[in-house]
Design a protein around this motif. Sequence first.
Motif, PDB file in Angstrom:
ATOM      1  N   ALA A  25      -7.004  -4.107   3.631  1.00  0.00           N
ATOM      2  CA  ALA A  25      -6.801  -4.478   2.227  1.00  0.00           C
ATOM      3  C   ALA A  25      -5.390  -5.020   1.988  1.00  0.00           C
ATOM      4  N   GLU A  26      -4.427  -4.543   2.739  1.00  0.00           N
ATOM      5  CA  GLU A  26      -3.038  -4.922   2.532  1.00  0.00           C
ATOM      6  C   GLU A  26      -2.599  -5.974   3.541  1.00  0.00           C
ATOM      7  N   ILE A  27      -2.044  -7.061   3.055  1.00  0.00           N
ATOM      8  CA  ILE A  27      -1.581  -8.089   3.985  1.00  0.00           C
ATOM      9  C   ILE A  27      -0.292  -7.675   4.684  1.00  0.00           C
ATOM     10  N   SER A  28       0.388  -6.663   4.150  1.00  0.00           N
ATOM     11  CA  SER A  28       1.620  -6.215   4.799  1.00  0.00           C
ATOM     12  C   SER A  28       1.346  -5.625   6.182  1.00  0.00           C
ATOM     13  N   CYS A  29       0.104  -5.272   6.464  1.00  0.00           N
ATOM     14  CA  CYS A  29      -0.277  -4.739   7.782  1.00  0.00           C
ATOM     15  C   CYS A  29      -0.511  -5.850   8.802  1.00  0.00           C
ATOM     16  N   LEU A  30      -0.421  -7.092   8.364  1.00  0.00           N
ATOM     17  CA  LEU A  30      -0.780  -8.218   9.231  1.00  0.00           C
ATOM     18  C   LEU A  30       0.416  -8.883   9.900  1.00  0.00           C
ATOM     19  N   GLY A  31       1.562  -8.245   9.861  1.00  0.00           N
ATOM     20  CA  GLY A  31       2.775  -8.849  10.410  1.00  0.00           C
ATOM     21  C   GLY A  31       2.612  -9.463  11.786  1.00  0.00           C
ATOM     22  N   VAL A  66       9.297  -9.922   6.035  1.00  0.00           N
ATOM     23  CA  VAL A  66       9.951 -11.088   6.622  1.00  0.00           C
ATOM     24  C   VAL A  66      11.456 -10.841   6.715  1.00  0.00           C
ATOM     25  N   ARG A  67      12.038 -10.316   5.661  1.00  0.00           N
ATOM     26  CA  ARG A  67      13.479 -10.033   5.661  1.00  0.00           C
ATOM     27  C   ARG A  67      13.823  -9.018   6.756  1.00  0.00           C
ATOM     28  N   SER A  68      12.999  -7.991   6.898  1.00  0.00           N
ATOM     29  CA  SER A  68      13.238  -6.989   7.945  1.00  0.00           C
ATOM     30  C   SER A  68      13.164  -7.614   9.333  1.00  0.00           C
ATOM     31  N   ALA A  69      12.184  -8.493   9.527  1.00  0.00           N
ATOM     32  CA  ALA A  69      12.046  -9.158  10.829  1.00  0.00           C
ATOM     33  C   ALA A  69      13.256 -10.039  11.123  1.00  0.00           C
ATOM     34  N   ILE A  70      13.738 -10.725  10.106  1.00  0.00           N
ATOM     35  CA  ILE A  70      14.919 -11.573  10.281  1.00  0.00           C
ATOM     36  C   ILE A  70      16.125 -10.704  10.648  1.00  0.00           C
ATOM     37  N   LEU A  71      16.287  -9.579   9.959  1.00  0.00           N
ATOM     38  CA  LEU A  71      17.402  -8.681  10.264  1.00  0.00           C
ATOM     39  C   LEU A  71      17.296  -8.122  11.679  1.00  0.00           C
ATOM     40  N   GLN A  84      26.435 -13.916   9.243  1.00  0.00           N
ATOM     41  CA  GLN A  84      26.066 -15.328   9.350  1.00  0.00           C
ATOM     42  C   GLN A  84      24.550 -15.484   9.485  1.00  0.00           C
ATOM     43  N   ALA A  85      23.932 -14.594  10.234  1.00  0.00           N
ATOM     44  CA  ALA A  85      22.476 -14.648  10.387  1.00  0.00           C
ATOM     45  C   ALA A  85      21.786 -14.451   9.039  1.00  0.00           C
ATOM     46  N   MET A  86      22.312 -13.522   8.233  1.00  0.00           N
ATOM     47  CA  MET A  86      21.718 -13.284   6.915  1.00  0.00           C
ATOM     48  C   MET A  86      21.921 -14.493   6.016  1.00  0.00           C
ATOM     49  N   GLU A  87      23.112 -15.100   6.065  1.00  0.00           N
ATOM     50  CA  GLU A  87      23.349 -16.308   5.275  1.00  0.00           C
ATOM     51  C   GLU A  87      22.376 -17.411   5.666  1.00  0.00           C
ATOM     52  N   LEU A  88      22.160 -17.559   6.960  1.00  0.00           N
ATOM     53  CA  LEU A  88      21.218 -18.556   7.457  1.00  0.00           C
ATOM     54  C   LEU A  88      19.803 -18.254   6.977  1.00  0.00           C
ATOM     55  N   ALA A  89      19.422 -16.988   7.053  1.00  0.00           N
ATOM     56  CA  ALA A  89      18.087 -16.587   6.608  1.00  0.00           C
ATOM     57  C   ALA A  89      17.896 -16.833   5.120  1.00  0.00           C
TER      58      ALA A  89
END
Length: 115
Positions: A25-31, A66-71, A84-89
Amino acid sequence: MATANAHDEITQALADLRDSMSHRAEISCLGPEIERAVAAGASWDQVVTAIGREQDEAWEQLRHDVRSAILRNASSSDALPEAQAMELAVAETKAVRKEHARERSRRSRRSGSSL
């Protein structure tokens, strides 16, 4: 031939995503499935179509993941400092949102002109 293989990989990844969505039911489980589809070359439009959601709704539900994956990716790389990575993201996210807004505007104009 590489193009056909890439297309097959995208098609399979999107099919797997649709199948996974039918069981959850939750798309958050589809990472992992979403990451696989994107890594295969699927567009955000293809991803949200596969999971049966509107773009804004899907983004709203997935943006924290998505933010967690980027971090995580930024933290695992010594080549780019975390700030810098966060600024880029953030810059990339803003660019994607701007493009989505332009696309919605184009679709809106097209549907309005067909009336």
